[in-house]
Design a protein around this motif. Structure first.
Motif, PDB file in Angstrom:
ATOM      1  N   LYS A  32      68.273  43.055  44.881  1.00  0.00           N
ATOM      2  CA  LYS A  32      67.129  43.705  44.824  1.00  0.00           C
ATOM      3  C   LYS A  32      67.254  45.089  45.033  1.00  0.00           C
ATOM      4  O   LYS A  32      66.622  45.929  44.647  1.00  0.00           O
ATOM      5  CB  LYS A  32      66.160  42.949  46.058  1.00  0.00           C
ATOM      6  CG  LYS A  32      64.835  43.786  46.073  1.00  0.00           C
ATOM      7  CD  LYS A  32      64.025  43.082  46.972  1.00  0.00           C
ATOM      8  CE  LYS A  32      62.533  43.538  47.048  1.00  0.00           C
ATOM      9  NZ  LYS A  32      62.388  44.819  47.034  1.00  0.00           N
ATOM     10  N   ILE A  44      65.580  39.213  41.113  1.00  0.00           N
ATOM     11  CA  ILE A  44      64.686  39.761  40.410  1.00  0.00           C
ATOM     12  C   ILE A  44      64.283  38.853  39.380  1.00  0.00           C
ATOM     13  O   ILE A  44      65.137  38.794  38.564  1.00  0.00           O
ATOM     14  CB  ILE A  44      65.180  41.308  40.043  1.00  0.00           C
ATOM     15  CG1 ILE A  44      65.728  42.003  41.257  1.00  0.00           C
ATOM     16  CG2 ILE A  44      64.186  42.024  39.109  1.00  0.00           C
ATOM     17  CD1 ILE A  44      64.499  42.230  42.192  1.00  0.00           C
ATOM     18  N   ARG A  45      62.943  38.813  39.068  1.00  0.00           N
ATOM     19  CA  ARG A  45      62.681  38.057  37.985  1.00  0.00           C
ATOM     20  C   ARG A  45      62.644  38.881  36.770  1.00  0.00           C
ATOM     21  O   ARG A  45      62.178  40.107  36.840  1.00  0.00           O
ATOM     22  CB  ARG A  45      61.016  37.356  38.057  1.00  0.00           C
ATOM     23  CG  ARG A  45      60.802  36.561  39.231  1.00  0.00           C
ATOM     24  CD  ARG A  45      59.336  35.807  39.397  1.00  0.00           C
ATOM     25  NE  ARG A  45      58.415  36.947  39.013  1.00  0.00           N
ATOM     26  CZ  ARG A  45      57.915  37.683  40.101  1.00  0.00           C
ATOM     27  NH1 ARG A  45      58.327  37.429  41.444  1.00  0.00           N
ATOM     28  NH2 ARG A  45      57.173  38.388  39.967  1.00  0.00           N
ATOM     29  N   ARG A  46      62.550  38.248  35.694  1.00  0.00           N
ATOM     30  CA  ARG A  46      62.597  38.961  34.384  1.00  0.00           C
ATOM     31  C   ARG A  46      61.457  40.019  34.180  1.00  0.00           C
ATOM     32  O   ARG A  46      61.188  40.899  33.554  1.00  0.00           O
ATOM     33  CB  ARG A  46      62.579  37.884  33.116  1.00  0.00           C
ATOM     34  CG  ARG A  46      62.798  38.568  31.861  1.00  0.00           C
ATOM     35  CD  ARG A  46      62.404  37.554  30.593  1.00  0.00           C
ATOM     36  NE  ARG A  46      63.595  36.659  30.594  1.00  0.00           N
ATOM     37  CZ  ARG A  46      64.740  36.602  29.919  1.00  0.00           C
ATOM     38  NH1 ARG A  46      64.887  37.550  29.348  1.00  0.00           N
ATOM     39  NH2 ARG A  46      65.418  35.582  30.043  1.00  0.00           N
ATOM     40  N   ASP A  47      60.250  39.429  34.642  1.00  0.00           N
ATOM     41  CA  ASP A  47      58.935  39.938  34.491  1.00  0.00           C
ATOM     42  C   ASP A  47      58.838  41.126  35.294  1.00  0.00           C
ATOM     43  O   ASP A  47      58.230  42.424  35.133  1.00  0.00           O
ATOM     44  CB  ASP A  47      57.728  38.981  34.787  1.00  0.00           C
ATOM     45  CG  ASP A  47      57.501  38.767  36.041  1.00  0.00           C
ATOM     46  OD1 ASP A  47      58.156  37.781  36.563  1.00  0.00           O
ATOM     47  OD2 ASP A  47      56.911  39.245  36.704  1.00  0.00           O
ATOM     48  N   GLU A  48      59.796  41.303  36.293  1.00  0.00           N
ATOM     49  CA  GLU A  48      59.538  42.184  37.285  1.00  0.00           C
ATOM     50  C   GLU A  48      60.536  43.483  36.586  1.00  0.00           C
ATOM     51  O   GLU A  48      60.306  44.669  36.780  1.00  0.00           O
ATOM     52  CB  GLU A  48      60.356  41.911  38.701  1.00  0.00           C
ATOM     53  CG  GLU A  48      59.519  41.286  39.534  1.00  0.00           C
ATOM     54  CD  GLU A  48      60.159  40.594  40.618  1.00  0.00           C
ATOM     55  OE1 GLU A  48      59.846  41.065  41.943  1.00  0.00           O
ATOM     56  OE2 GLU A  48      61.132  39.769  40.764  1.00  0.00           O
ATOM     57  N   TYR A 104      67.893  46.961  41.974  1.00  0.00           N
ATOM     58  CA  TYR A 104      66.756  47.095  41.266  1.00  0.00           C
ATOM     59  C   TYR A 104      65.831  48.058  41.780  1.00  0.00           C
ATOM     60  O   TYR A 104      65.159  48.998  41.118  1.00  0.00           O
ATOM     61  CB  TYR A 104      66.034  45.685  41.027  1.00  0.00           C
ATOM     62  CG  TYR A 104      64.605  45.698  40.687  1.00  0.00           C
ATOM     63  CD1 TYR A 104      64.437  45.587  39.283  1.00  0.00           C
ATOM     64  CD2 TYR A 104      63.441  45.845  41.616  1.00  0.00           C
ATOM     65  CE1 TYR A 104      62.877  45.361  38.780  1.00  0.00           C
ATOM     66  CE2 TYR A 104      61.935  45.808  41.010  1.00  0.00           C
ATOM     67  CZ  TYR A 104      61.977  45.487  39.731  1.00  0.00           C
ATOM     68  OH  TYR A 104      60.451  45.755  39.275  1.00  0.00           O
ATOM     69  N   ILE A 135      70.685  41.603  38.459  1.00  0.00           N
ATOM     70  CA  ILE A 135      69.304  40.625  38.697  1.00  0.00           C
ATOM     71  C   ILE A 135      69.470  39.962  40.056  1.00  0.00           C
ATOM     72  O   ILE A 135      68.589  39.204  40.643  1.00  0.00           O
ATOM     73  CB  ILE A 135      69.126  39.634  37.770  1.00  0.00           C
ATOM     74  CG1 ILE A 135      70.233  38.707  37.510  1.00  0.00           C
ATOM     75  CG2 ILE A 135      68.882  40.311  36.244  1.00  0.00           C
ATOM     76  CD1 ILE A 135      69.740  37.178  36.916  1.00  0.00           C
ATOM     77  N   THR A 136      70.705  39.807  40.684  1.00  0.00           N
ATOM     78  CA  THR A 136      71.030  39.137  41.810  1.00  0.00           C
ATOM     79  C   THR A 136      70.580  40.158  43.034  1.00  0.00           C
ATOM     80  O   THR A 136      71.083  39.822  44.300  1.00  0.00           O
ATOM     81  CB  THR A 136      72.293  38.257  41.952  1.00  0.00           C
ATOM     82  OG1 THR A 136      73.450  39.171  42.138  1.00  0.00           O
ATOM     83  CG2 THR A 136      72.463  37.541  40.795  1.00  0.00           C
ATOM     84  N   GLU A 192      67.664  41.444  29.633  1.00  0.00           N
ATOM     85  CA  GLU A 192      68.562  41.016  30.434  1.00  0.00           C
ATOM     86  C   GLU A 192      69.968  40.799  29.690  1.00  0.00           C
ATOM     87  O   GLU A 192      69.745  40.125  28.511  1.00  0.00           O
ATOM     88  CB  GLU A 192      68.191  39.552  30.940  1.00  0.00           C
ATOM     89  CG  GLU A 192      66.718  40.004  32.121  1.00  0.00           C
ATOM     90  CD  GLU A 192      66.626  38.820  33.098  1.00  0.00           C
ATOM     91  OE1 GLU A 192      65.786  38.976  33.996  1.00  0.00           O
ATOM     92  OE2 GLU A 192      66.858  37.762  32.778  1.00  0.00           O
ATOM     93  N   SER A 228      71.616  32.586  37.307  1.00  0.00           N
ATOM     94  CA  SER A 228      70.245  32.298  37.671  1.00  0.00           C
ATOM     95  C   SER A 228      69.968  31.786  39.208  1.00  0.00           C
ATOM     96  O   SER A 228      68.787  31.843  39.521  1.00  0.00           O
ATOM     97  CB  SER A 228      69.728  31.368  36.623  1.00  0.00           C
ATOM     98  OG  SER A 228      70.691  30.351  36.143  1.00  0.00           O
ATOM     99  N   ARG A 237      69.364  34.556  41.434  1.00  0.00           N
ATOM    100  CA  ARG A 237      68.676  35.505  41.048  1.00  0.00           C
ATOM    101  C   ARG A 237      67.590  35.870  42.113  1.00  0.00           C
ATOM    102  O   ARG A 237      67.074  35.084  42.788  1.00  0.00           O
ATOM    103  CB  ARG A 237      67.793  35.009  39.851  1.00  0.00           C
ATOM    104  CG  ARG A 237      66.482  36.000  39.141  1.00  0.00           C
ATOM    105  CD  ARG A 237      65.697  35.449  38.084  1.00  0.00           C
ATOM    106  NE  ARG A 237      66.118  34.968  37.005  1.00  0.00           N
ATOM    107  CZ  ARG A 237      66.220  35.836  35.865  1.00  0.00           C
ATOM    108  NH1 ARG A 237      65.666  36.971  36.007  1.00  0.00           N
ATOM    109  NH2 ARG A 237      66.841  35.778  34.644  1.00  0.00           N
TER     110      ARG A 237
END
Ligand code: GDP
Ligand code: MG
Length: 176
Positions: free
Chosen positions: A96, A134-138, A99, A93-94, A152, A129, A132
């Motif tokens: 991009k 990338i947001r959770r919703d992404e 992702y 999540i850190t 997550e 966090s 972070r």
């Protein structure tokens, strides 16, 4: 494959995703319930770990393979994909980049894996966090686009680690 005995033969489960996303750490956390700080990248993988997960009173045997040194596209041996019953696909999540690379991983998976392979997308390092990217919703949106479940996780704190492997085991049990 022909002659497989559900509940007797292990379910081949493979951890995939970019180098550094925490595949080895996730497996160590699931297997030993601990986090060993520092990178495992110097080691050439730990091969596989056998774990039994009980789902609704039924034992599901997982043989979990940790890919290492195969983290560039087109380098995970095709036989691995072909024989896989489940794939845990990780990003960090850190990061991009990790992702964005999920799409390429999924393209490769869809090319080589069995069509009924169980896939789960994991956004790891959920404990970080403050860094972070990338947001959770992404993560949720990407998972929805490919119709795969998403969570997550943190290999460090252990959050959702057992849950992720249990969810995969449940899905494997339903399909066997
Ligand atoms: P791999 O290359 O995908 O197998 O990744 P590693 O398991 O070697 O982890 C790469 C780095 O990220 C190491 O420094 C780990 O300690 C760290 N790491 C892995 N998972 C987590 C996590 O959930 N939280 C934090 N804070 N660090 C993690
Ligand atoms: Mg590793």
């Amino acid at each position: 494959p022909t002659g497989r005995r559900p509940g007797v033969d292990p379910e081949f489960t493979i951890l995939v995703g970019d180098s550094g996303v925490g595949k080895t750490s996730l497996l160590v956390q699931f297997d030993q319930g601990k986090f060993i700080p520092g990178s495992f990248s110097a080691t050439v993988g730990i091969g596989f770990t056998n774990k039994v997960v009980t789902v609704d009173g039924v034992k599901v045997k997982l043989q979990i393979w940790d890919t290492a040194g195969q983290e560039r596209f087109r380098s995970v041996t095709h036989a691995y994909y072909r024989d896989a019953h489940a794939l845990l696909l990780l990003y960090d999540i850190t990061s991009k980049t990790s992702y964005d690379n999920i799409r390429a991983w999924l393209t490769e998976i869809h090319e080589y894996a069995q069509s009924d392979v169980v896939i789960m997308l994991l956004g790891n390092k959920a404990d970080m966090s403050s860094e972070r990217a990338i947001r959770r919703d992404e993560g949720e949106r990407l998972a929805r686009e490919y119709s795969v479940p998403f969570m997550e996780t943190s290999a460090k704190t252990g959050v959702n680690v057992d849950l992720a492997f249990t969810a995969v085991s449940k899905e494997l049990k339903h399909r066997s």
